[in-house]
Design a protein around this motif. Structure first.
Motif, PDB file in Angstrom:
ATOM      1  N   MET A 134       0.809  -1.226   0.000  1.00 24.88           N
ATOM      2  CA  MET A 134       0.000   0.000   0.000  1.00 24.88           C
ATOM      3  C   MET A 134       0.840   1.272   0.000  1.00 24.88           C
ATOM      4  SD  MET A 134      -3.071   1.227  -0.113  1.00 24.88           S
ATOM      5  CE  MET A 134      -4.269  -0.016   0.423  1.00 24.88           C
ATOM      6  N   MET A 135       1.937   1.301   0.751  1.00 27.83           N
ATOM      7  CA  MET A 135       2.738   2.528   0.824  1.00 27.83           C
ATOM      8  C   MET A 135       3.325   2.918  -0.521  1.00 27.83           C
ATOM      9  SD  MET A 135       4.792   2.795   4.461  1.00 27.83           S
ATOM     10  CE  MET A 135       5.445   4.416   4.034  1.00 27.83           C
ATOM     11  N   GLY A 136       3.493   1.951  -1.423  1.00 27.96           N
ATOM     12  CA  GLY A 136       4.068   2.246  -2.732  1.00 27.96           C
ATOM     13  C   GLY A 136       3.050   2.670  -3.772  1.00 27.96           C
ATOM     14  N   ARG A 137       1.778   2.705  -3.418  1.00 27.28           N
ATOM     15  CA  ARG A 137       0.743   3.088  -4.385  1.00 27.28           C
ATOM     16  C   ARG A 137       0.572   4.608  -4.382  1.00 27.28           C
ATOM     17  NH1 ARG A 137      -1.009  -1.682  -5.913  1.00 27.28           N
ATOM     18  NH2 ARG A 137      -1.271  -3.403  -4.418  1.00 27.28           N
ATOM     19  N   PRO A 138       0.191   5.196  -5.513  1.00 29.36           N
ATOM     20  CA  PRO A 138      -0.050   6.646  -5.563  1.00 29.36           C
ATOM     21  C   PRO A 138      -1.113   7.060  -4.547  1.00 29.36           C
ATOM     22  CG  PRO A 138      -0.002   5.714  -7.779  1.00 29.36           C
ATOM     23  CD  PRO A 138      -0.004   4.548  -6.832  1.00 29.36           C
ATOM     24  N   LYS A 139      -1.013   8.287  -4.070  1.00 28.80           N
ATOM     25  CA  LYS A 139      -1.941   8.772  -3.055  1.00 28.80           C
ATOM     26  C   LYS A 139      -3.393   8.660  -3.503  1.00 28.80           C
ATOM     27  CE  LYS A 139       1.325  12.073  -1.029  1.00 28.80           C
ATOM     28  NZ  LYS A 139       1.610  13.516  -0.761  1.00 28.80           N
ATOM     29  N   GLU A 140      -3.654   8.995  -4.779  1.00 27.83           N
ATOM     30  CA  GLU A 140      -5.033   8.959  -5.253  1.00 27.83           C
ATOM     31  C   GLU A 140      -5.586   7.533  -5.276  1.00 27.83           C
ATOM     32  OE1 GLU A 140      -2.284   9.315  -8.918  1.00 27.83           O
ATOM     33  OE2 GLU A 140      -2.437  10.175  -6.882  1.00 27.83           O
ATOM     34  N   VAL A 141      -4.698   6.550  -5.502  1.00 30.26           N
ATOM     35  CA  VAL A 141      -5.125   5.151  -5.472  1.00 30.26           C
ATOM     36  C   VAL A 141      -5.404   4.728  -4.032  1.00 30.26           C
ATOM     37  CG1 VAL A 141      -4.435   2.769  -5.953  1.00 30.26           C
ATOM     38  CG2 VAL A 141      -3.895   4.589  -7.586  1.00 30.26           C
ATOM     39  N   GLN A 142      -4.533   5.132  -3.118  1.00 36.90           N
ATOM     40  CA  GLN A 142      -4.770   4.848  -1.703  1.00 36.90           C
ATOM     41  C   GLN A 142      -6.124   5.403  -1.261  1.00 36.90           C
ATOM     42  OE1 GLN A 142      -1.454   6.494   0.456  1.00 36.90           O
ATOM     43  NE2 GLN A 142       0.031   5.092  -0.438  1.00 36.90           N
ATOM     44  N   GLU A 143      -6.397   6.634  -1.632  1.00 38.60           N
ATOM     45  CA  GLU A 143      -7.659   7.272  -1.236  1.00 38.60           C
ATOM     46  C   GLU A 143      -8.854   6.554  -1.845  1.00 38.60           C
ATOM     47  OE1 GLU A 143      -7.000  11.244  -2.481  1.00 38.60           O
ATOM     48  OE2 GLU A 143      -5.797  11.780  -0.703  1.00 38.60           O
ATOM     49  N   LYS A 144      -8.728   6.137  -3.097  1.00 34.85           N
ATOM     50  CA  LYS A 144      -9.825   5.425  -3.763  1.00 34.85           C
ATOM     51  C   LYS A 144     -10.105   4.106  -3.053  1.00 34.85           C
ATOM     52  CE  LYS A 144     -11.291   3.815  -8.346  1.00 34.85           C
ATOM     53  NZ  LYS A 144     -10.881   3.681  -9.782  1.00 34.85           N
ATOM     54  N   ILE A 145      -9.053   3.379  -2.720  1.00 29.34           N
ATOM     55  CA  ILE A 145      -9.217   2.115  -2.008  1.00 29.34           C
ATOM     56  C   ILE A 145      -9.830   2.361  -0.632  1.00 29.34           C
ATOM     57  CG2 ILE A 145      -7.962   0.213  -0.914  1.00 29.34           C
ATOM     58  CD1 ILE A 145      -5.933   0.462  -3.272  1.00 29.34           C
ATOM     59  N   GLY A 146      -9.299   3.355   0.089  1.00 26.29           N
ATOM     60  CA  GLY A 146      -9.818   3.657   1.417  1.00 26.29           C
ATOM     61  C   GLY A 146     -11.279   4.036   1.400  1.00 26.29           C
ATOM     62  N   ASN A 147     -11.682   4.840   0.428  1.00 32.55           N
ATOM     63  CA  ASN A 147     -13.085   5.263   0.328  1.00 32.55           C
ATOM     64  C   ASN A 147     -14.001   4.082   0.048  1.00 32.55           C
ATOM     65  OD1 ASN A 147     -12.424   7.944   0.805  1.00 32.55           O
ATOM     66  ND2 ASN A 147     -12.291   8.466  -1.362  1.00 32.55           N
ATOM     67  N   HIS A 148     -13.544   3.178  -0.816  1.00 31.00           N
ATOM     68  CA  HIS A 148     -14.413   2.042  -1.149  1.00 31.00           C
ATOM     69  C   HIS A 148     -14.495   1.050   0.009  1.00 31.00           C
ATOM     70  CE1 HIS A 148     -16.926   0.196  -4.149  1.00 31.00           C
ATOM     71  NE2 HIS A 148     -16.388  -0.987  -3.891  1.00 31.00           N
ATOM     72  N   LEU A 149     -13.399   0.858   0.713  1.00 34.47           N
ATOM     73  CA  LEU A 149     -13.443   0.023   1.909  1.00 34.47           C
ATOM     74  C   LEU A 149     -14.472   0.569   2.896  1.00 34.47           C
ATOM     75  CD1 LEU A 149      -9.640  -0.647   2.548  1.00 34.47           C
ATOM     76  CD2 LEU A 149     -11.343  -2.376   1.948  1.00 34.47           C
ATOM     77  N   ALA A 150     -14.474   1.881   3.069  1.00 38.30           N
ATOM     78  CA  ALA A 150     -15.422   2.505   3.995  1.00 38.30           C
ATOM     79  C   ALA A 150     -16.859   2.298   3.534  1.00 38.30           C
ATOM     80  CB  ALA A 150     -15.106   3.991   4.134  1.00 38.30           C
ATOM     81  N   LYS A 151     -17.114   2.430   2.242  1.00 41.03           N
ATOM     82  CA  LYS A 151     -18.460   2.239   1.710  1.00 41.03           C
ATOM     83  C   LYS A 151     -18.954   0.814   1.949  1.00 41.03           C
ATOM     84  CE  LYS A 151     -18.180   5.713  -1.977  1.00 41.03           C
ATOM     85  NZ  LYS A 151     -18.118   5.926  -3.442  1.00 41.03           N
ATOM     86  N   LEU A 152     -18.044  -0.141   1.799  1.00 37.29           N
ATOM     87  CA  LEU A 152     -18.423  -1.539   1.980  1.00 37.29           C
ATOM     88  C   LEU A 152     -18.461  -1.960   3.447  1.00 37.29           C
ATOM     89  CD1 LEU A 152     -16.288  -3.180  -0.861  1.00 37.29           C
ATOM     90  CD2 LEU A 152     -18.733  -2.709  -0.900  1.00 37.29           C
ATOM     91  N   GLY A 153     -17.910  -1.132   4.315  1.00 34.04           N
ATOM     92  CA  GLY A 153     -17.810  -1.521   5.712  1.00 34.04           C
ATOM     93  C   GLY A 153     -16.716  -2.551   5.945  1.00 34.04           C
TER      94      GLY A 153
END
Length: 304
Positions: free
Chosen positions: A76-95
């Motif tokens: 995860m630390m090696g992924r672009p910030k925008e990709v990290q944010e996209k993943i984080g947002n979708h994780l939150a949506k799915l719970g």
């Protein structure tokens, strides 16, 4: 067509087992998705590419539909910030929860803490600062740390003291943000300083911080020390995270010698409800292999 969009648009009877548009939720997921597990297993990206394709969001949707409620992503630390944010947002949506990611400290082996070199510690501390920012984007609570190789020019006790001192400095950065470094003893090479669960337990006790705990990887500990249940009990109050992989081969439960049904039951009976990272490969290729992997977890999880 993206898989999640297909699910949203399919009509009743268009494909066996799928429901109508009206019974699909806001994230394109069926209400009759597979049941969850007794334990909180966390797949990693790529594990279900045969079914879900390359898109990270499609892969998360597939994990959710198959009953998984967490993700593990070492890189995860090696992924672009925008990709990290996209993943984080979708994780939150799915719970769904975010499991561990590896703290980038300039190379696990070369940048060893055991030497006590100031420059090595500074690289680690900068990694801690960046890990805090990554964790905020994906709502992570744990980051994996490996101290590195032995420094065989120094006595073992001096090396241990150097590791403890470096980790204490790292905790000063992580602790205010609620981020926990989980120390992982490994079996990859005999040159690695951290090798056993009990050694890791001792170091965590010496660091004496809620931000320094044990990552108990069942695969590595089966190789290095065995006595899994006994050593889990010995180290219990410092273990914050588990990872999974059968031995030999480092594939899903049921492909090697470890009795995962008993191991999972023991961990569950002791009250652990945290994440179990699926840090292993697939024993078989393609969609059929992915289906066999899921079935292997259903079998190993059937202890209740």
């Amino acid at each position: 067509m993206k898989r999640r969009n297909f699910i949203k648009n399919v009509s009743l009877g268009a494909a066996a087992g799928l429901t109508s548009v009206s019974s699909v939720n806001a994230y394109g997921l069926r209400p009759d998705a597979d049941s969850t597990f007794n334990m909180n297993y966390a797949p990693h990206f790529g594990m279900f590419k045969g079914h879900a394709g390359d898109d990270f969001i499609d892969q998360l949707d597939f994990m959710y539909e198959k009953g998984f409620r967490s993700l593990e992503d070492n890189g995860m630390m090696g992924r672009p910030k925008e990709v990290q944010e996209k993943i984080g947002n979708h994780l939150a949506k799915l719970g769904m929860d975010m499991g561990v990611f590896v703290l980038d400290k300039g190379g696990n082996a070369a940048n060893t803490f055991a030497s006590g070199k100031k420059e090595n510690t500074e690289v680690f501390l900068e990694g801690c600062r960046r890990a805090v920012e990554t964790a905020k984007r994906v709502n992570a609570k744990w980051t994996t740390v490996v101290p590195g190789d032995f420094d065989r020019s120094l006595p073992m006790d001096i090396q241990t003291a150097n590791v403890i001192e470096a980790l204490r400095k790292g905790c000063e950065i992580l602790e205010p943000h609620g981020l926990v470094m989980v120390l992982e003893p490994l079996s990859d090479t005999p040159n690695l300083f951290l090798r056993t669960s009990t050694q890791t337990y001792m170091i965590c006790k010496a660091v004496d911080s809620p931000s320094c705990k044990v990552l108990y990887d069942v695969y590595h500990m089966q190789k290095n020390e065995g006595h899994l249940i006994v050593n889990i009990d010995h180290c219990w109050d410092e273990i914050a995270y588990f990872q999974i992989g059968d031995n030999p081969g480092r594939k899903e439960p049921g492909t090697g010698e470890i009795n995962y049904l008993n191991v999972f039951k023991h961990i569950h009976d002791k009250g652990y409800r945290g994440i179990m990272g699926m840090e292993h490969g697939n024993a078989h290729p393609g969609k059929e292999g992915e289906e066999k992997l899921i079935e292997a977890y259903r079998k190993a999880d059937a202890f209740m």
